[in-house]
Scaffold this motif. Structure first.
Motif, PDB file in Angstrom:
ATOM      1  N   ARG A 204       0.828  -1.214   0.000  1.00  0.00           N
ATOM      2  CA  ARG A 204       0.000   0.000   0.000  1.00  0.00           C
ATOM      3  C   ARG A 204       0.856   1.255   0.000  1.00  0.00           C
ATOM      4  O   ARG A 204       0.565   2.226  -0.717  1.00  0.00           O
ATOM      5  N   LEU A 205       1.904   1.244   0.792  1.00  0.00           N
ATOM      6  CA  LEU A 205       2.790   2.407   0.798  1.00  0.00           C
ATOM      7  C   LEU A 205       3.496   2.577  -0.543  1.00  0.00           C
ATOM      8  O   LEU A 205       3.637   3.710  -1.045  1.00  0.00           O
ATOM      9  N   ALA A 206       3.928   1.452  -1.142  1.00  0.00           N
ATOM     10  CA  ALA A 206       4.602   1.535  -2.444  1.00  0.00           C
ATOM     11  C   ALA A 206       3.673   2.094  -3.504  1.00  0.00           C
ATOM     12  O   ALA A 206       4.075   2.938  -4.323  1.00  0.00           O
ATOM     13  N   LEU A 207       2.422   1.646  -3.511  1.00  0.00           N
ATOM     14  CA  LEU A 207       1.455   2.169  -4.482  1.00  0.00           C
ATOM     15  C   LEU A 207       1.188   3.651  -4.252  1.00  0.00           C
ATOM     16  O   LEU A 207       1.032   4.422  -5.208  1.00  0.00           O
ATOM     17  N   ALA A 208       1.115   4.041  -2.972  1.00  0.00           N
ATOM     18  CA  ALA A 208       0.878   5.461  -2.683  1.00  0.00           C
ATOM     19  C   ALA A 208       2.050   6.312  -3.150  1.00  0.00           C
ATOM     20  O   ALA A 208       1.853   7.365  -3.788  1.00  0.00           O
ATOM     21  N   TYR A 209       3.284   5.870  -2.856  1.00  0.00           N
ATOM     22  CA  TYR A 209       4.450   6.632  -3.310  1.00  0.00           C
ATOM     23  C   TYR A 209       4.533   6.638  -4.837  1.00  0.00           C
ATOM     24  O   TYR A 209       4.838   7.674  -5.454  1.00  0.00           O
ATOM     25  N   ALA A 210       4.249   5.489  -5.493  1.00  0.00           N
ATOM     26  CA  ALA A 210       4.303   5.416  -6.959  1.00  0.00           C
ATOM     27  C   ALA A 210       3.255   6.328  -7.575  1.00  0.00           C
ATOM     28  O   ALA A 210       3.519   6.992  -8.600  1.00  0.00           O
ATOM     29  N   ALA A 211       2.070   6.370  -6.961  1.00  0.00           N
ATOM     30  CA  ALA A 211       1.025   7.262  -7.489  1.00  0.00           C
ATOM     31  C   ALA A 211       1.453   8.712  -7.405  1.00  0.00           C
ATOM     32  O   ALA A 211       1.208   9.500  -8.320  1.00  0.00           O
ATOM     33  N   GLY A 212       2.116   9.061  -6.300  1.00  0.00           N
ATOM     34  CA  GLY A 212       2.602  10.438  -6.175  1.00  0.00           C
ATOM     35  C   GLY A 212       3.653  10.766  -7.206  1.00  0.00           C
ATOM     36  O   GLY A 212       3.630  11.834  -7.834  1.00  0.00           O
TER      37      GLY A 212
ATOM     38  N   LEU B 282       6.981   2.583  -9.494  1.00  0.00           N
ATOM     39  CA  LEU B 282       6.709   1.446  -8.621  1.00  0.00           C
ATOM     40  C   LEU B 282       7.972   0.980  -7.899  1.00  0.00           C
ATOM     41  O   LEU B 282       7.942   0.683  -6.697  1.00  0.00           O
ATOM     42  N   ALA B 283       9.075   0.902  -8.618  1.00  0.00           N
ATOM     43  CA  ALA B 283      10.333   0.473  -7.992  1.00  0.00           C
ATOM     44  C   ALA B 283      10.783   1.468  -6.925  1.00  0.00           C
ATOM     45  O   ALA B 283      11.213   1.084  -5.826  1.00  0.00           O
ATOM     46  N   LEU B 284      10.668   2.744  -7.249  1.00  0.00           N
ATOM     47  CA  LEU B 284      11.060   3.775  -6.286  1.00  0.00           C
ATOM     48  C   LEU B 284      10.153   3.730  -5.057  1.00  0.00           C
ATOM     49  O   LEU B 284      10.611   3.837  -3.916  1.00  0.00           O
ATOM     50  N   GLY B 285       8.823   3.572  -5.265  1.00  0.00           N
ATOM     51  CA  GLY B 285       7.889   3.500  -4.137  1.00  0.00           C
ATOM     52  C   GLY B 285       8.143   2.289  -3.265  1.00  0.00           C
ATOM     53  O   GLY B 285       8.091   2.370  -2.031  1.00  0.00           O
ATOM     54  N   TRP B 286       8.435   1.120  -3.887  1.00  0.00           N
ATOM     55  CA  TRP B 286       8.725  -0.088  -3.112  1.00  0.00           C
ATOM     56  C   TRP B 286       9.994   0.071  -2.276  1.00  0.00           C
ATOM     57  O   TRP B 286      10.044  -0.339  -1.108  1.00  0.00           O
ATOM     58  N   PHE B 287      11.007   0.693  -2.864  1.00  0.00           N
ATOM     59  CA  PHE B 287      12.260   0.900  -2.135  1.00  0.00           C
ATOM     60  C   PHE B 287      12.058   1.847  -0.954  1.00  0.00           C
ATOM     61  O   PHE B 287      12.514   1.577   0.166  1.00  0.00           O
ATOM     62  N   VAL B 288      11.382   2.951  -1.182  1.00  0.00           N
ATOM     63  CA  VAL B 288      11.159   3.926  -0.098  1.00  0.00           C
ATOM     64  C   VAL B 288      10.300   3.325   1.007  1.00  0.00           C
ATOM     65  O   VAL B 288      10.570   3.497   2.210  1.00  0.00           O
ATOM     66  N   ALA B 289       9.239   2.580   0.631  1.00  0.00           N
ATOM     67  CA  ALA B 289       8.381   1.950   1.639  1.00  0.00           C
ATOM     68  C   ALA B 289       9.166   0.944   2.467  1.00  0.00           C
ATOM     69  O   ALA B 289       8.994   0.853   3.687  1.00  0.00           O
ATOM     70  N   GLY B 290      10.041   0.178   1.824  1.00  0.00           N
ATOM     71  CA  GLY B 290      10.855  -0.780   2.563  1.00  0.00           C
ATOM     72  C   GLY B 290      11.790  -0.116   3.548  1.00  0.00           C
ATOM     73  O   GLY B 290      11.987  -0.605   4.664  1.00  0.00           O
ATOM     74  N   ARG B 291      12.366   1.005   3.134  1.00  0.00           N
ATOM     75  CA  ARG B 291      13.258   1.728   4.036  1.00  0.00           C
ATOM     76  C   ARG B 291      12.507   2.261   5.244  1.00  0.00           C
ATOM     77  O   ARG B 291      13.012   2.211   6.367  1.00  0.00           O
ATOM     78  N   PHE B 292      11.302   2.767   5.022  1.00  0.00           N
ATOM     79  CA  PHE B 292      10.527   3.299   6.138  1.00  0.00           C
ATOM     80  C   PHE B 292      10.032   2.196   7.067  1.00  0.00           C
ATOM     81  O   PHE B 292       9.901   2.393   8.275  1.00  0.00           O
ATOM     82  N   LEU B 293       9.737   1.018   6.525  1.00  0.00           N
ATOM     83  CA  LEU B 293       9.206  -0.080   7.335  1.00  0.00           C
ATOM     84  C   LEU B 293      10.296  -0.888   8.027  1.00  0.00           C
ATOM     85  O   LEU B 293       9.978  -1.708   8.900  1.00  0.00           O
ATOM     86  N   HIS B 294      11.542  -0.694   7.667  1.00  0.00           N
ATOM     87  CA  HIS B 294      12.617  -1.480   8.281  1.00  0.00           C
ATOM     88  C   HIS B 294      12.682  -1.307   9.796  1.00  0.00           C
ATOM     89  O   HIS B 294      12.797  -2.314  10.525  1.00  0.00           O
ATOM     90  N   PRO B 295      12.618  -0.081  10.345  1.00  0.00           N
ATOM     91  CA  PRO B 295      12.614   0.038  11.817  1.00  0.00           C
ATOM     92  C   PRO B 295      11.418  -0.659  12.456  1.00  0.00           C
ATOM     93  O   PRO B 295      11.542  -1.252  13.532  1.00  0.00           O
ATOM     94  N   LEU B 296      10.251  -0.596  11.802  1.00  0.00           N
ATOM     95  CA  LEU B 296       9.080  -1.270  12.355  1.00  0.00           C
ATOM     96  C   LEU B 296       9.279  -2.779  12.388  1.00  0.00           C
ATOM     97  O   LEU B 296       8.866  -3.457  13.338  1.00  0.00           O
ATOM     98  N   ARG B 297       9.896  -3.337  11.341  1.00  0.00           N
ATOM     99  CA  ARG B 297      10.158  -4.771  11.336  1.00  0.00           C
ATOM    100  C   ARG B 297      11.128  -5.150  12.451  1.00  0.00           C
ATOM    101  O   ARG B 297      10.957  -6.180  13.117  1.00  0.00           O
TER     102      ARG B 297
END
Length: 364
Positions: free
Chosen positions: A15-23, A84-99
Motif C-alpha cells: 500500500r505504501l509503495a502504491l501510494a508513493y508510486a502514485a505520487g 513502482l520500484a522507487l515507491g517499493w524501495f522507499v516503503a521498505g526503508r521506512f518499514l525497516h525500523p518497524l520490522r
C-alpha cells in the motif's frame, strides 16, 4: 507457508509503495503537461543564408501533435515501473525500523523481559515510539518481578504458621499420655496460629482490594475516621506508654471509606508498633486549599533515608525485629501506599533526626 503477520507486513509495504508510486506518477504527468503544452506552440526555425546581411529569416512547421502524444505516452509508460520500484524501495526503508521493533517485541513477549529495542539515531517518530515501548517493557518487567517477589513472600508467610500448626497437632496426637490440659493448651496454641493466619490473609485481601482501584467515591471527613480508629487503639498505646497527641480539624475529601479507614488504621498501628517505650505520636488532620491532609508523626528508632521507600513495598521491614516483637507482617505501609495511589493522593515521608517517621497523605 506465509504467516498472517508476513501478509500484513507485505500488504502495508504494498500500500505504501502504491501510494508513493502514485505520487511520483502524478508528478511526472504534471511535468509532462507543463512541458508538452508550450512545446506544441513552438515553431522550429530554419536558417536561410542571405549574402548581404547574413540574417536568419523564415519559419518552418511546429512540432506535430502525433509526435508530441507519442513521446508523452512513451515517457508515461516508462515512468510506471520506475515509480513502482522507487515507491517499493522507499516503503521498505521506512518499514525497516518497524520490522526490527516487531521482531524484538516478539522476543521480549516470549519471556526475555530484560531485552530492549534500543533504537538509536536519528530521533524521529519511530524512535520516540521505540523509547516509549522500552519504558513500557521496563515497567512490565518491574511489575512481574514485584509480583513474583510478592507471591514468594506471601507463600513463605502463609506456610510458616501452617507448618507450626501441623507440628503442634502432630506432637499432641503422638503423645499417648496427653491429658485434657495438654490438649487444651495445644488447642489454644493452634487458635493463636490460626488467628495469625487470619490476620495475614485479611491484610493481603486489603492490599489486593487497594491495588484493584476505587469502586465508590463517598464524601467523608478524615478527622471523623481518625477519631474512630483512635478509639480502638488508645488502650494499646497506653499499655506501651505511648502518648497520643491529636490536632483534628475537619478535613473533607472523597473516596472509599473502608479503604481510607484501613489507611488510617495501618498508619496508627505502624506508629504504635515501631515506637519506643514512653514515646509519642502526633496526629493532625487539616484542610489546605482544596486538599485534605492527614499527618502522623511518631518517635522511634532512627531510619536511614535510603531505606524509607523500601518500607512501602510488601513484606519489607527495616529489620527482622525492630523492637523486640514479631507482630507485624511488613504489609502495613504497603497497604497505605496502595490506598494512596488508588485515591490519586500524594504520600510524603520524611525521617526525623531524633528517630521515627513523619508521614503525610494529601487528598485532592
Amino acid at each position: 507457508m506465509t504467516s498472517p503477520q508476513q501478509l500484513t507486513r507485505r500488504s502495508l509495504q504494498t500500500r505504501l509503495a502504491l501510494a508513493y508510486a502514485a505520487g511520483v506518477y502524478a508528478a511526472g504527468v504534471f511535468v509532462l503537461v507543463c512541458v508538452a503544452v508550450p512545446l506544441a506552440g513552438i515553431q522550429s526555425t530554419k536558417p536561410k543564408d542571405q549574402p548581404s546581411s547574413g540574417a536568419i529569416t523564415g519559419t518552418g512547421n511546429g512540432i506535430s501533435l502525433p509526435q508530441l502524444l507519442t513521446g508523452s505516452a512513451v515517457a508515461l509508460v516508462i515512468l510506471i515501473p520506475v515509480a513502482l520500484a522507487l515507491g517499493w524501495f522507499v516503503a521498505g526503508r521506512f518499514l525497516h525500523p518497524l520490522r526490527t521493533m516487531t521482531a524484538t517485541a516478539k522476543i521480549i513477549s516470549a519471556g526475555d523481559l530484560h531485552r530492549r529495542l534500543d533504537l538509536g539515531e536519528p530521533t524521529d517518530e519511530l524512535t520516540e515510539l521505540g523509547h516509549t515501548l522500552d519504558d513500557l517493557f521496563a515497567r512490565l518487567q518491574a511489575s512481574f518481578d514485584a509480583q513474583r517477589h510478592f507471591v514468594a513472600n506471601a507463600s513463605h508467610e502463609l506456610r510458616t504458621p501452617l507448618a507450626g500448626l501441623r507440628t503442634l497437632l502432630e506432637v499432641a496426637l503422638a503423645d499417648p499420655d496427653a491429658d485434657a490440659d495438654t490438649l487444651r493448651s495445644a488447642c489454644q496454641e493452634a487458635l493463636a496460629l490460626g488467628g495469625h493466619q487470619e490476620r495475614l490473609v485479611k491484610a493481603l485481601l486489603v492490599l489486593a482490594t487497594s491495588e484493584r482501584g476505587i469502586s465508590r467515591w463517598d464524601t467523608l471527613d478524615l478527622a471523623h475516621i481518625v477519631e474512630g480508629v483512635l478509639a480502638s487503639r488508645r488502650g494499646q498505646a497506653t499499655e506501651r506508654g505511648i502518648d497520643l497527641a491529636e490536632h483534628l480539624t475537619p478535613a473533607v475529601t472523597a473516596g472509599d471509606p473502608r479503604l481510607i479507614e484501613s489507611l488510617v488504621t495501618n498508619l496508627i498501628d505502624n506508629a504504635i508498633r515501631h515506637n519506643h517505650r514512653e514515646g509519642h505520636i502526633e496526629i493532625t488532620t487539616q484542610t489546605s486549599g482544596t486538599q485534605a491532609t492527614l499527618t502522623i508523626t511518631n518517635s522511634g528508632p532512627a531510619i536511614p533515608n535510603d531505606q524509607v521507600q523500601r518500607l512501602f513495598q510488601p513484606f519489607q521491614k527495616l529489620a527482622p525485629d525492630r523492637n523486640g516483637r514479631r507482630d507485624g507482617y511488613g504489609l502495613g505501609l504497603a497497604i497505605v501506599n496502595a490506598v494512596t495511589q488508588a485515591h490519586h493522593a500524594t504520600l510524603t515521608t520524611s525521617t526525623r533526626p531524633e528517630g521515627g517517621l513523619s508521614i503525610a497523605v494529601r487528598f485532592a
